[in-house]
Write an enzyme that holds these catalytic residues in place. Sequence first.
Site, PDB file in Angstrom:
ATOM      1  N   CYS A  24       5.334  21.575  -9.136  1.00 33.26           N
ATOM      2  CA  CYS A  24       5.968  21.659  -7.818  1.00 33.26           C
ATOM      3  C   CYS A  24       7.475  21.613  -7.981  1.00 33.26           C
ATOM      4  CB  CYS A  24       5.473  20.485  -6.972  1.00 33.26           C
ATOM      5  SG  CYS A  24       6.352  20.298  -5.437  1.00 33.26           S
ATOM      6  N   CYS A  46      -8.003   0.798  -1.717  1.00 33.05           N
ATOM      7  CA  CYS A  46      -7.089   1.886  -2.078  1.00 33.05           C
ATOM      8  C   CYS A  46      -5.769   1.305  -2.569  1.00 33.05           C
ATOM      9  CB  CYS A  46      -6.868   2.817  -0.885  1.00 33.05           C
ATOM     10  SG  CYS A  46      -6.242   1.982   0.557  1.00 33.05           S
TER      11      CYS A  46
END
Length: 436
Positions: free
Chosen positions: A65, A394
């Site tokens: 990216c 998470c």
Amino acid sequence: MKIEIVKTGINGEGIGYYNNKPVFVPHVLSGEIADVEIVEQNKGYSIGKAKKIIQSSSKRVQPKCKVQKSCGACPLMIADYEKQCEMKTEILKQSLIKYAHVDPKLIQPILKSEKIFGYRNQCKLPFGMEDRELVTGMYIPNSNYFNGIEHCIIHEEGIERVRKQLLAILNQFKFKAYDFHQKKGLRSLVIRAMQDNYQITLVGGEHEIPQACIEAIMQIEGVVSLWQSVLTQKKSVDIFGNKMILLAGSKTLDFKFKGFEMQLSPRSFFQLNTKQAEKLYDVIASMVPANTNLLVEAYSGIGGISLTLHDKAKEIIGIESIKDAVVNANMIAEKNKLDHVKFVCDDAAYKLEYYAKKRQIDVLVVDPPRSGLDEMMLSTILKSKIKNIIYVSCNPATLGKNLAVLSERYQVKKIQPVDMFPQTQHVESVCLLVRK
Ligand code: SAH
């Protein structure tokens, strides 16, 4: 100064030592040696900036990216996927040892993601202006500086297509980014993708969106649901405002998941990597003991976990605080004829206390937000007689801290990390706890 990076920090940065004090250095991998400039000195640690990599790791790769560094969402993209998984496991291990003295042998090899790009089924981005054009982008971490982002390679490809077509339409209709004085314009964009169908929510001021614009958006291939959300309050933790207006199409985004007919309202949470969610739920299912009568799932969202576990318990109750998600979950259970699975709308800790007093809970599944379990939840669990807990986390830091508290009554049996978010530092893990 020359610093050898010896481990990975919780945010994916490298950590080295100088004068026995840790130095956190973003964009450097463990095993590398870098020329580091100290940019911030604190009492117990400093923050450094790598001016040059003197000795680079064989696992280092050129990020795919263009804006990887400035965007900040994918700090691990500088490493190959093998190394990313090692780093995530290390982050989890460090946290569980530091906070809860967990035996690292209990941590199983991480379950990798098949897709390492184009896996994210949702985009949630702020709008901004660039060269008088409305764009979506990111705020540079810890700043007010907006960076327009042309293309994101972790979003599902369809999301990027829809996002670009949508921006072209919004610019054609001269939409601008939100203006706090006028309370007009667009603040953020949410697009959700499920099996080539898309739900769009435009969050912003209380203005009418022209019918011709709505019609043009609904012409974008795959768009089935279009919402407007009004949020004029300056500071808000919630990305959506209280007022939700269905502009066109269906209220929910409907999809098939593990053979179930599912539906999602904009406010309802669903796992961001659909394929990995299947694996995650299978891991949870493998930890449910045989002969379970009552299973309670706290923080249940639209009930994906409870539905997957439908044949593992005689009765399942899900607790979730977002009303729309509870409506979705009950509708899904009803559609799939699962009479023994039901969902209630409440605060998880509060409702769990109520059930734990009245009934014997065999298994409790918790899947809290990043902040982990709150104090009331922890004390309710400790006071209860719940036999088994499956903790889906998470955030390794809050998992570690919560396990330290729960260790008073519960023993950790097994921890299974699952990679839901390649290229990022995030690591999901499922932890089985049994009452001592
Ligand atoms: N288990 C679900 C959702 C997990 S995300 C799945 O796999 O899809 C965490 C969920 O907890 C979100 O849906 C959020 O709305 C909910 N939540 C956050 N705080 C809560 C609280 N105090 N009580 C109940 N639910 C809460």
